[in-house]
Write an enzyme that holds these catalytic residues in place. Structure first.
Site, PDB file in Angstrom:
ATOM      1  N   GLU A 253      34.237  48.015  49.321  1.00  0.00           N
ATOM      2  CA  GLU A 253      34.087  46.570  49.493  1.00  0.00           C
ATOM      3  C   GLU A 253      35.273  45.986  50.257  1.00  0.00           C
ATOM      4  O   GLU A 253      36.209  45.444  49.658  1.00  0.00           O
ATOM      5  CB  GLU A 253      33.943  45.874  48.135  1.00  0.00           C
ATOM      6  CG  GLU A 253      32.632  46.207  47.450  1.00  0.00           C
ATOM      7  CD  GLU A 253      32.334  45.324  46.245  1.00  0.00           C
ATOM      8  OE1 GLU A 253      33.240  44.594  45.792  1.00  0.00           O
ATOM      9  OE2 GLU A 253      31.191  45.374  45.767  1.00  0.00           O
TER      10      GLU A 253
ATOM     11  N   GLU B 259      25.641  49.515  45.855  1.00  0.00           N
ATOM     12  CA  GLU B 259      26.072  49.041  44.531  1.00  0.00           C
ATOM     13  C   GLU B 259      25.450  47.681  44.275  1.00  0.00           C
ATOM     14  O   GLU B 259      25.426  46.822  45.158  1.00  0.00           O
ATOM     15  CB  GLU B 259      27.605  48.918  44.473  1.00  0.00           C
ATOM     16  CG  GLU B 259      28.115  48.405  43.127  1.00  0.00           C
ATOM     17  CD  GLU B 259      29.626  48.150  43.133  1.00  0.00           C
ATOM     18  OE1 GLU B 259      30.386  49.040  43.578  1.00  0.00           O
ATOM     19  OE2 GLU B 259      30.030  47.043  42.711  1.00  0.00           O
TER      20      GLU B 259
HETATM   21  C1  IDC Z   1      34.410  46.408  37.953  1.00  0.00           C
HETATM   22  C2  IDC Z   1      34.099  47.110  36.646  1.00  0.00           C
HETATM   23  C3  IDC Z   1      35.125  46.749  35.616  1.00  0.00           C
HETATM   24  C4  IDC Z   1      36.508  47.049  36.180  1.00  0.00           C
HETATM   25  C5  IDC Z   1      36.698  46.311  37.506  1.00  0.00           C
HETATM   26  C6  IDC Z   1      38.020  46.597  38.152  1.00  0.00           C
HETATM   27  O1  IDC Z   1      32.801  46.770  36.218  1.00  0.00           O
HETATM   28  O2  IDC Z   1      34.901  47.481  34.432  1.00  0.00           O
HETATM   29  O3  IDC Z   1      37.484  46.613  35.252  1.00  0.00           O
HETATM   30  O4  IDC Z   1      35.697  46.709  38.393  1.00  0.00           O
HETATM   31  O5  IDC Z   1      38.085  47.895  38.577  1.00  0.00           O
HETATM   32  C7  IDC Z   1      32.456  45.224  42.447  1.00  0.00           C
HETATM   33  C8  IDC Z   1      33.243  46.469  42.573  1.00  0.00           C
HETATM   34  C9  IDC Z   1      33.338  47.162  41.225  1.00  0.00           C
HETATM   35  C10 IDC Z   1      33.426  46.181  40.087  1.00  0.00           C
HETATM   36  C11 IDC Z   1      32.130  45.387  40.048  1.00  0.00           C
HETATM   37  C12 IDC Z   1      32.039  44.403  38.880  1.00  0.00           C
HETATM   38  O6  IDC Z   1      32.763  47.345  43.559  1.00  0.00           O
HETATM   39  O7  IDC Z   1      34.478  47.999  41.262  1.00  0.00           O
HETATM   40  O8  IDC Z   1      33.524  46.914  38.897  1.00  0.00           O
HETATM   41  N1  IDC Z   1      31.985  44.690  41.315  1.00  0.00           N
HETATM   42  O9  IDC Z   1      33.064  43.456  38.946  1.00  0.00           O
HETATM   43  N2  IDC Z   1      32.101  44.431  43.433  1.00  0.00           N
HETATM   44  C13 IDC Z   1      31.448  43.370  42.931  1.00  0.00           C
HETATM   45  C14 IDC Z   1      31.358  43.516  41.577  1.00  0.00           C
END
Ligand code: IDC
Length: 466
Positions: free
Chosen positions: A292, A384
């Protein structure tokens, strides 16, 4: 047979003799084609060039090109030389190409210009002369899909679909037919190693009937940067386990913060060189080179992609590669942009797709509209998404999730759901504590999101084989 304009016409002025010949060949299938265009300079030497041509039908479009920078306005196309192939001596030629899409029919253009001069050479398909290899080698053009070959033995997604390639704005299987892959993403595997034990992967493959498994390797946040060799080995191991179960493996270089992929360029080169060398002989590995990007321009992301893709191609010349888009892979929407910047300036490589991510409780109609608009022109892959808010938590929005998945099904856009893990957050498919045990099948171990996603993913794929 090539005829030069300069040989036939009086010079327009005394400054430079001009002339050119073009051969244009295509390999076409339903709705898509690959074009190979060889440009021969029959005039004085030139140091850069612009090729122009017009598609005979309004439904014909350049989707993704290589070895030149393409622009299309209406039916008019221009292709501009890159630094390595701009110089053409008298009599020299170079070959460029692109993947295109078409609607009603796909006739070849009949007239070409080189730096404004009409090329009077033949456009009859001929065997292309050898040319200087491009820095980003084009992959082998797709062959005409076999129509009589029966599906190979076995019923797994990989056994049926085999090697994948981008065709027009779709992902196509070995029969040249557009397919959609539906499956699950891991969480950061370094945080939840127990969630990817053999029984868990068995459930993903045979209870969920997932077509793919996304292997999310965080780069920061205690990830790859802390132990490159160890994380690479773990990814390789998960690719092998995914392969053994007949699923496609999506290798996710999970950059998040910082959002500039260039921060991790050298790490990405090292990682993808190792992983692509190890799995080059496999048909089921897809490379997602940056998760991302955020806070950076599309041109920076494109620059990153054009440095990492050749590293993969050196080992595996035709693997599908997915490139993240601006603003957390929202095609720019989350930073006030849109897909036009990518449509107008695609990554200069073949077999490339673009990532789109959404979180259904946060991202709704305007995001759906932009994805649909982009998907008519760009090969999109939802690597994702969550059924919940962008935080990965909060209430699941199953109405919005249903709208999203119906759209992805209709457009045959592949997807991976965040996450197959038991983290105590609503995006996780498994109830907290599940990964301590060995029971991963059925609905008793699932959260609301997990139950919803399993119902969506396990339905028959009906992959086309002829
Ligand atoms: C989130 C995980 C969470 C973690 C956080 C930080 O769900 O448990 O603490 O990351 O690492 C994304 C990202 C993805 C995120 C997810 C939800 O690719 O890493 O995971 N998210 O926030 N992009 C949009 C949402």
């Amino acid at each position: 047979m090539t005829l030069g304009a300069s040989a036939l016409l009086p010079a327009a002025n005394a400054m430079a003799a001009t002339g050119c010949a073009v051969t244009y060949t295509t390999n076409s299938w339903s709705g898509g084609f690959t074009a190979s265009v060889t440009v021969k300079n029959l005039g004085d030497p030139i140091s850069n060039w612009t090729l122009g041509f017009t598609f005979p039908h309004s439904g014909q479009r350049v989707v993704q090109g290589w070895s030149a920078t393409y622009d299309q306005s209406g039916s008019a196309v221009t292709a501009r030389s890159l630094s390595y192939n701009g110089s053409l001596a008298t009599g020299a030629s170079t070959t460029i190409g692109f993947n295109g899409s078409w609607t009603t029919s796909n006739p070849n253009p009949t007239s070409f210009t080189l730096n404004g001069t009409v090329c009077t050479g033949s456009t009859t398909p001929t065997t292309a002369p050898p040319t200087t290899p491009p820095t980003t080698p084009p992959t082998t053009p797709p062959t005409t899909p076999p129509v009589t070959t029966p599906p190979p033995g076995g019923q797994t997604p990989v056994a049926i679909n085999g090697k994948l390639r981008v065709c027009g704005a779709n992902l196509c299987n070995q029969y040249g037919k557009p397919i959609q892959l539906r499956g699950m993403s891991s969480h950061g595997f370094h945080w939840f190693p127990q969630c990817y034990k053999d029984q868990a992967l068995d459930a993903i493959a045979t209870d969920w009937n997932s077509d793919l498994f996304r292997i999310s390797m965080y780069v920061q946040e205690e990830g790859y940067e802390t132990d490159p060799a160890g994380f690479t080995a773990r990814v390789n191991e998960l690719v092998e386990k995914t392969t053994a179960r007949g699923m496609y493996a999506l290798v996710d270089f999970h950059t998040l913060t910082p959002g500039d992929p260039m921060y991790n360029l050298e790490r990405a080169k090292t990682f993808f060189a190792a992983v692509s060398a190890r799995h080059a002989a496999k048909d089921n590995v897809i490379y997602e080179i940056t998760n991302e990007p955020n806070g950076v321009s599309w041109s920076t992301i494109k620059n990153y992609a054009e440095q990492v893709i050749p590293i993969i191609r050196a080992n595996d010349p035709d693997a599908v590669v997915v490139v993240g888009t601006r603003a957390w892979s929202s095609l720019g929407v989350s930073e006030g942009g849109n897909a036009t910047e990518v449509i107008n300036n695609p990554v200069n490589a073949s077999n490339v797709m673009y990532a789109f991510h959404f979180y259904a409780a946060s991202h709704k109609d305007n995001y759906r509209a932009e994805l649909e608009r982009a998907a008519a022109r760009l090969p999109m892959f939802v690597t994702e998404f969550g059924t919940v808010a962008y935080t990965g938590d909060g209430a699941a929005d199953l109405a919005s999730s249903t709208q999203w998945l119906d759209l992805l099904d209709r457009l045959k856009i592949s997807y991976a759901n965040w996450t197959f893990s038991d983290k105590a957050e609503t995006s996780a498919a498994l109830r907290p504590g599940t990964c301590n045990g060995t029971q991963f099948t059925g609905t008793s171990v699932l959260t609301e999101s997990g139950t919803f996603m399993r119902n969506r993913i396990r339905t028959p794929d009906n992959f086309p084989t002829s």
